[in-house]
Design a protein around this motif. Structure first.
Motif, short mmCIF file in Angstrom:
data_model
loop_
_atom_site.label_atom_id
_atom_site.label_comp_id
_atom_site.label_asym_id
_atom_site.label_seq_id
_atom_site.Cartn_x
_atom_site.Cartn_y
_atom_site.Cartn_z
N ILE A 127 0.81 -1.21 0.00
CA ILE A 127 0.00 0.00 0.00
C ILE A 127 0.85 1.27 0.00
CG2 ILE A 127 -0.31 0.43 2.48
CD1 ILE A 127 -3.32 0.70 1.91
N GLY A 128 2.16 1.10 -0.10
CA GLY A 128 3.02 2.27 -0.18
C GLY A 128 3.45 2.79 1.17
N THR A 129 3.82 1.88 2.05
CA THR A 129 4.22 2.32 3.38
C THR A 129 5.56 3.05 3.33
OG1 THR A 129 4.44 1.60 5.67
CG2 THR A 129 5.54 0.26 4.02
N MET A 130 5.90 3.69 4.43
CA MET A 130 7.16 4.40 4.54
C MET A 130 8.31 3.42 4.78
SD MET A 130 8.05 7.72 6.95
CE MET A 130 6.37 7.74 7.50
N TYR A 131 9.46 3.76 4.23
CA TYR A 131 10.70 3.05 4.52
C TYR A 131 11.67 4.03 5.17
CZ TYR A 131 9.58 -1.08 1.68
OH TYR A 131 9.01 -2.23 1.19
N PHE A 132 12.45 3.53 6.12
CA PHE A 132 13.49 4.31 6.75
C PHE A 132 14.86 3.76 6.36
CE2 PHE A 132 9.95 4.64 9.86
CZ PHE A 132 9.75 6.01 9.76
N VAL A 133 15.85 4.64 6.32
CA VAL A 133 17.24 4.21 6.26
C VAL A 133 17.74 4.18 7.70
CG1 VAL A 133 19.55 4.66 5.38
CG2 VAL A 133 17.55 5.20 3.97
N LYS A 134 17.86 3.00 8.21
CA LYS A 134 18.13 2.79 9.63
C LYS A 134 19.42 3.48 10.07
CE LYS A 134 18.15 -1.07 12.94
NZ LYS A 134 18.05 -2.56 13.03
N GLY A 135 19.32 4.29 11.12
CA GLY A 135 20.48 4.95 11.68
C GLY A 135 20.97 6.16 10.91
N SER A 136 20.26 6.57 9.85
CA SER A 136 20.76 7.66 9.00
C SER A 136 20.70 9.02 9.69
CB SER A 136 19.97 7.70 7.69
OG SER A 136 18.58 7.80 7.92
N HIS A 137 19.95 9.13 10.78
CA HIS A 137 19.93 10.41 11.51
C HIS A 137 21.28 10.74 12.11
CE1 HIS A 137 19.49 7.35 14.53
NE2 HIS A 137 19.50 8.21 15.52
N LYS A 138 22.15 9.73 12.23
CA LYS A 138 23.49 9.96 12.78
C LYS A 138 24.45 10.53 11.73
CE LYS A 138 23.08 6.06 15.99
NZ LYS A 138 23.68 4.76 16.39
N TRP A 139 24.03 10.57 10.48
CA TRP A 139 24.89 11.05 9.41
C TRP A 139 24.94 12.57 9.34
CZ3 TRP A 139 22.76 7.70 4.76
CH2 TRP A 139 22.87 6.32 5.10
N GLY A 140 24.04 13.25 10.06
CA GLY A 140 23.94 14.69 9.94
C GLY A 140 23.13 15.09 8.72
N TRP A 141 23.03 16.39 8.50
CA TRP A 141 22.28 16.89 7.34
C TRP A 141 23.20 17.04 6.14
CZ3 TRP A 141 23.10 21.60 4.74
CH2 TRP A 141 22.22 21.82 3.68
N HIS A 142 22.67 16.70 4.96
CA HIS A 142 23.39 16.94 3.71
C HIS A 142 22.35 17.26 2.64
CE1 HIS A 142 26.13 16.69 0.38
NE2 HIS A 142 27.15 16.38 1.16
N ALA A 143 22.61 18.29 1.85
CA ALA A 143 21.66 18.69 0.82
C ALA A 143 21.38 17.57 -0.18
CB ALA A 143 22.18 19.93 0.09
N GLU A 144 22.36 16.71 -0.43
CA GLU A 144 22.20 15.64 -1.42
C GLU A 144 21.42 14.44 -0.89
OE1 GLU A 144 22.83 15.90 -4.51
OE2 GLU A 144 23.81 17.85 -4.38
#
Length: 303
Positions: A154-171
């Motif tokens: 049904i088009g659920t959300m996917y997360f990239v696990k632990g990616s919040h630790k990478w910081g912000w990047h425009a790309e």
């Protein structure tokens, strides 16, 4: 659900800190879900019970029926949505996850992903904070509430696990694009060398709430169901207190004055300055460094 039943235990807090998301409890029962589905459809159709228009909308009746329907601050338009969005139960859980004594609404979105499997309903990989950088700190999260059971079909959300630790990047952010495989290729070029790109689907029952950090990469593909639309409410929440305070009901230690929790307005010098929250601060005549507070950002919970 009673407020005293709502608590983020150590395991849940660890999962949020490590993974960047946490699947919380059911907040809305079956009857409330039915009311919310009706309210979402009314707003999507341009019928506003309060007479007030939403902050913005990126789909209107007559547009591509298979494209993602997105409406911002629909709680202005409908009292049922307002009660669901300005929700102290969700606010209490958010405050515990952010480790802060008070939270306010940042803004809210209705997201309807029509059935039929068209990629125009994709939500590309992105970090929410990419669009919220008029806040000087990522002390923010999203409470995501689906109004029907969600799974990969049904088009659920996917997360990239632990990616919040990478910081912000425009790309890392590609909202509005459809080719998610190409987006992943770009993200992999800029992610930390020692990081792992692990995607996890969010399977949920209707009326439950999931929380994800504003730096957690997430996205969703098309809704492959034949008839069932995927409706969800995304409640974006900001930390709102500068210092911990003690409550008679629940004692909390004071935080260091050097680590304020409130999100403060700043100038980014790029398109993030055009976000509606930044525009509202400008309209109110606020100065950079002041908190986002007032009727535009109602308090959800405080200890």
């Amino acid at each position: 659900m009673l407020a005293e039943e709502l608590a983020v235990d150590d395991h849940a807090r660890t999962r949020f800190q490590e993974d960047g998301y946490w699947l919380g409890p059911q907040i809305f029962d079956a009857h409330q879900q039915e009311e919310l589905v009706y309210a979402v459809d009314e707003v999507n159709a341009g019928r506003y019970e309060t007479g007030r228009e939403p902050m913005s909308r990126f789909w209107n009746p007559g547009d591509d029926p298979y494209a993602l329907h997105k409406v911002d601050n629909a709680h202005w338009c409908n009292p049922v949505l307002a009660e669901a969005v300005i929700n102290p139960h969700i606010g209490q859980l958010a405050a515990q996850l952010l480790n802060t004594p008070a939270v306010r609404l940042w803004h809210e979105q209705l997201l309807t992903k029509p059935a039929g499997g068209h990629e125009s309903a994709n939500v590309a990989w992105h970090q929410d904070y990419n669009y919220w950088r008029s806040s000087d700190r990522p002390q923010m999260l999203t409470a995501w509430v689906p109004l029907q059971e969600v799974n990969p079909e049904i088009g659920t959300m996917y997360f990239v696990k632990g990616s919040h630790k990478w910081g912000w990047h425009a790309e890392y952010s590609h909202f509005g694009r459809y080719d998610m495989a190409e987006q992943e290729r770009v993200i992999r070029q800029y992610m930390p060398e020692d990081a792992e790109y692990e995607t996890v689907p969010l399977n949920m029952q209707a009326g439950c709430v999931n929380f994800h950090h504003c730096l957690t990469l997430h996205g969703s593909g098309p809704n492959l169901a034949h008839r069932q639309h995927r409706r969800a409410i995304a409640i974006h929440i900001q930390g709102a207190a500068c210092l911990w305070r003690k409550s008679a009901a629940r004692a909390r230690p004071l935080a260091s004055p050097s680590r304020p929790d409130a999100c403060l307005w700043r100038k980014t010098g790029d398109r993030a300055d055009n976000h509606q929250c930044a525009q509202e601060m400008q309209r109110l005549g606020k100065n950079y460094g002041e908190k986002f507070q007032g009727a535009f950002w109602p308090e959800l919970f405080s200890y």
